[in-house]
Design a protein around this motif. Structure first.
Motif, PDB file in Angstrom:
ATOM      1  N   UNK A  21      53.400  -4.444  11.617  1.00 20.48           N
ATOM      2  CA  UNK A  21      52.274  -5.356  11.801  1.00 20.48           C
ATOM      3  C   UNK A  21      51.688  -5.753  10.447  1.00 20.48           C
ATOM      4  N   UNK A  22      51.222  -7.007  10.379  1.00 15.41           N
ATOM      5  CA  UNK A  22      50.589  -7.510   9.167  1.00 15.41           C
ATOM      6  C   UNK A  22      49.695  -8.680   9.523  1.00 15.41           C
TER       7      UNK A  22
ATOM      8  N   UNK B 239      57.038   6.332   6.950  1.00 13.17           N
ATOM      9  CA  UNK B 239      55.819   7.114   6.747  1.00 13.17           C
ATOM     10  C   UNK B 239      55.469   7.189   5.264  1.00 13.17           C
ATOM     11  N   UNK B 240      56.480   7.242   4.421  1.00 16.96           N
ATOM     12  CA  UNK B 240      56.260   7.362   2.981  1.00 16.96           C
ATOM     13  C   UNK B 240      56.210   6.027   2.245  1.00 16.96           C
ATOM     14  N   UNK B 241      56.743   4.974   2.837  1.00 19.99           N
ATOM     15  CA  UNK B 241      56.931   3.710   2.113  1.00 19.99           C
ATOM     16  C   UNK B 241      56.319   2.488   2.783  1.00 19.99           C
ATOM     17  N   UNK B 242      55.484   2.657   3.792  1.00 20.40           N
ATOM     18  CA  UNK B 242      54.980   1.513   4.561  1.00 20.40           C
ATOM     19  C   UNK B 242      53.944   0.695   3.816  1.00 20.40           C
TER      20      UNK B 242
ATOM     21  N   UNK C  26      49.877   4.672  10.912  1.00 18.53           N
ATOM     22  CA  UNK C  26      48.710   3.898  10.514  1.00 18.53           C
ATOM     23  C   UNK C  26      47.819   3.672  11.715  1.00 18.53           C
ATOM     24  N   UNK C  27      47.163   2.540  11.718  1.00 19.98           N
ATOM     25  CA  UNK C  27      46.208   2.182  12.784  1.00 19.98           C
ATOM     26  C   UNK C  27      46.949   1.769  14.056  1.00 19.98           C
ATOM     27  N   UNK C  28      46.383   2.121  15.204  1.00 16.60           N
ATOM     28  CA  UNK C  28      46.937   1.669  16.475  1.00 16.60           C
ATOM     29  C   UNK C  28      46.147   0.454  16.954  1.00 16.60           C
ATOM     30  N   UNK C  29      46.791  -0.351  17.782  1.00 21.92           N
ATOM     31  CA  UNK C  29      46.202  -1.607  18.276  1.00 21.92           C
ATOM     32  C   UNK C  29      46.413  -1.722  19.773  1.00 21.92           C
ATOM     33  N   UNK C  30      45.439  -2.275  20.491  1.00 25.24           N
ATOM     34  CA  UNK C  30      45.701  -2.612  21.891  1.00 25.24           C
ATOM     35  C   UNK C  30      46.639  -3.812  21.945  1.00 25.24           C
TER      36      UNK C  30
ATOM     37  N   UNK D 171      56.019   1.710  16.926  1.00 23.20           N
ATOM     38  CA  UNK D 171      57.381   2.152  17.246  1.00 23.20           C
ATOM     39  C   UNK D 171      57.480   2.412  18.743  1.00 23.20           C
ATOM     40  N   UNK D 172      58.546   1.922  19.360  1.00 25.57           N
ATOM     41  CA  UNK D 172      58.791   2.204  20.770  1.00 25.57           C
ATOM     42  C   UNK D 172      60.278   2.180  21.055  1.00 25.57           C
ATOM     43  N   UNK D 173      60.711   2.896  22.091  1.00 25.26           N
ATOM     44  CA  UNK D 173      62.120   2.840  22.482  1.00 25.26           C
ATOM     45  C   UNK D 173      62.395   1.577  23.284  1.00 25.26           C
TER      46      UNK D 173
END
Length: 95
Positions: A2-3, A60-63, A89-93, A70-72
């Motif tokens: 996300x950005x 996790x180290x380079x974002x 990071x932050x979660x979003x609805x 992330x989802x399957x």
């Protein structure tokens, strides 16, 4: 991944780094506005289950401060996006 407008350049640079680090991953289109259920600009990084640990560890180290959703892909799009998620990071609805 996300950005928003302020982090788009960081997201583009990370896109290239992910592509170089994980050539077996499929890089999706760079969407500069919300698409589908995603509430902001995004792109997809698709990979096989054997790459889950390496990709997540690397992200996790380079974002670079970006938020990662992330989802399957189980075939149940609603459950995959709603019930089976991990955020770095932050979660979003979702929409």
């Amino acid at each position: 991944m996300y950005f928003d407008a302020e982090t788009a350049a960081t997201a583009r640079a990370l896109y290239d780094r992910v592509e170089a680090a994980f050539p077996a991953a499929e890089m999706g289109r760079f969407h500069e506005r919300p698409v589908g259920p995603h509430p902001m600009g995004s792109y997809q990084i698709a990979f096989t289950p054997d790459l889950l640990a390496p990709v997540l560890s690397w992200l996790a180290l380079n974002r670079g401060g970006l938020d990662v959703f992330v989802h399957p892909n189980t075939g149940d799009g609603l459950a995959d996006h709603r019930d089976h998620v991990v955020f770095l990071g932050k979660s979003y609805p979702l929409n």
